[in-house]
Scaffold this motif. Structure first.
Motif: not given
Length: 416
Positions: A229-230, A234-242, A272-276
């Motif tokens: 998760l860290a 760190a990759k700043d995917t844009g997906l909310p933390d939750a 994660a980036r795709t979902l964002a």
């Protein structure tokens, strides 16, 4: 070059401690655990290569890239493959350039051989000029020689070394052990500043003991949930933390399935980036099923994962019966399909009722698996049964009685 901590600490871009490795890697988006940071620190202080082994996509190649970025060194990469020879790894002679110079110096060569009394003398005079054509001017360095001979400090990445032939491993040994490369026509090049050397392997074959002996070794596996998760954050995917935390749990659940290829860390980041990009704020089975091809690259894996995604998203979710939609209601096989508790239907003369495995609501129907297991007992076939232990058939087929002979006879009878 003196091999002392003071000397190393004075070198530009060097790490001062294990904690310094962790901090500087984190600045470049690479979350390193203590064991990894310690290995990198030892690599920098001992001038010793490190061999990273583990499944694909856990950050082996990325470690070398981050090491170069964190230390300000240039990155040189040797991508290994089957059939690769030393000319692609060490150096090769620029034959086209040598030929061009030969054509341009034709008149000069004629002057050298003009007064030669015989062919042997002319050849001798030409051979004395060999050193002019086999020199640095015509040497085309490949990654290993470039890392050793270059003036700037470098990080040498030898990627997927397990894909190369064993012969190339032997070529690498001199560079790994002494940070030097020998060129027979010229001599030996030794690095003024030894490169940081990182070798990666996906364990497609065992590497030689000689290569492993020259390297520090580190096995990189999938990280625990907290560290993954860290990495995702760190990759700043844009997906909310939750949602990112939820996605990590889903991916870890997929890795527990018997998949041909488990989702890697890099593919989790891509997911994660795709979902964002799709604007997802909260995970649900439908959107994960629509985008699962980002992490699942085989159809069989996809089919297996789609059946469990709802439960991975919500452990209390009700799933449809596994495999029910995979094939139609064919009456040609000896089993049927359960349509819910107690709603089986029968096929064939036996009227066999089909329910979920092990399900017997009324308690008066035998379990099909138990019946098959009971039949699977030693000695149920006699010695003449095909594949059973024993002497086998006692009568041999006489010449002319075999299937081939009968077929040949039938063809002969049909001839006019």
């Amino acid at each position: 070059m003196p091999d002392t901590p003071d000397h190393h600490a004075a070198a530009q871009g060097e790490f001062s401690s294990v904690d310094d490795v962790t901090a500087r890697f984190a600045d470049h988006g690479y979350i390193a655990d203590r064991r990894l940071a310690t290995t990198v620190f030892l690599l920098s202080r001992m001038d010793k290569p490190v061999l990273l082994e583990g499944p694909a996509g856990v950050g082996k190649t990325e470690l070398a890239k981050t090491l170069a970025a964190a230390t300000g060194r240039r990155l040189l990469r040797l991508q290994c493959y089957e059939g690769q020879d030393e000319s692609k790894a060490l150096y090769e002679w620029d034959y086209g350039k040598q030929l061009l110079y030969t054509q341009m110096l034709r008149d000069k060569i004629s002057e050298i051989t003009a007064d030669a009394p015989d062919l042997a003398t002319a050849m001798q005079r030409i051979s004395e000029q060999d050193s002019a054509f086999f020199s640095d001017r015509f040497l085309a360095p490949r990654p290993l020689l470039d890392a050793v001979r270059g003036e700037e400090p470098a990080v040498l990445l030898i990627d997927e070394v397990d894909r190369a032939d064993e012969a190339l491993e032997a070529v690498l040994l001199e560079c790994l052990a002494e940070s030097q490369v020998s060129v027979p026509e010229i001599g030996t090049y030794t690095a003024k500043v030894p490169p940081y050397m990182v070798l990666t392997s996906n364990n497609t074959r065992d590497l030689s003991a000689a290569l492993k002996r020259r390297c520090l070794h580190l096995f990189l596996d999938y990280p625990d949930a907290e560290r993954e998760l860290a990495i995702l954050k760190a990759k700043d995917t844009g997906l909310p933390d939750a949602a990112a935390g939820h996605l990590v749990e889903v991916v870890r659940g997929l890795r527990e399935l018997e998949l041909r290829k488990s989702p890697s860390i890099s593919e989790t980041i891509d997911w994660a980036r795709t979902l964002a990009v799709l604007g997802v704020q909260e995970l649900d089975p439908a959107v994960l099923a629509d985008t699962a091809n980002v992490v699942l690259k085989y159809e069989r894996d996809m089919d297996r994962a789609l059946g469990v995604l709802p439960r991975l998203v919500d452990p209390n979710a009700e799933l449809p019966e596994a495999g029910h939609h995979a094939h139609g209601d064919s009456h040609g096989h000896g089993h049927g399909h359960g349509h819910g508790p107690g709603q089986g239907h029968s096929h064939g003369p036996g009227g066999h009722v089909h329910r979920d495995p092990g399900q017997d609501p009324d308690g008066d129907e035998p379990d099909g698996q138990a019946v098959r297991t009971a039949k699977d007992v030693p000695g149920r076939h006699d010695e003449g049964y095909y594949g059973a232990p024993g002497a086998g058939p006692t009568r041999r087929t006489a010449p002319g009685e075999g299937q081939g002979a009968r077929a040949f006879a039938a063809i002969t009878r049909r001839r006019p």
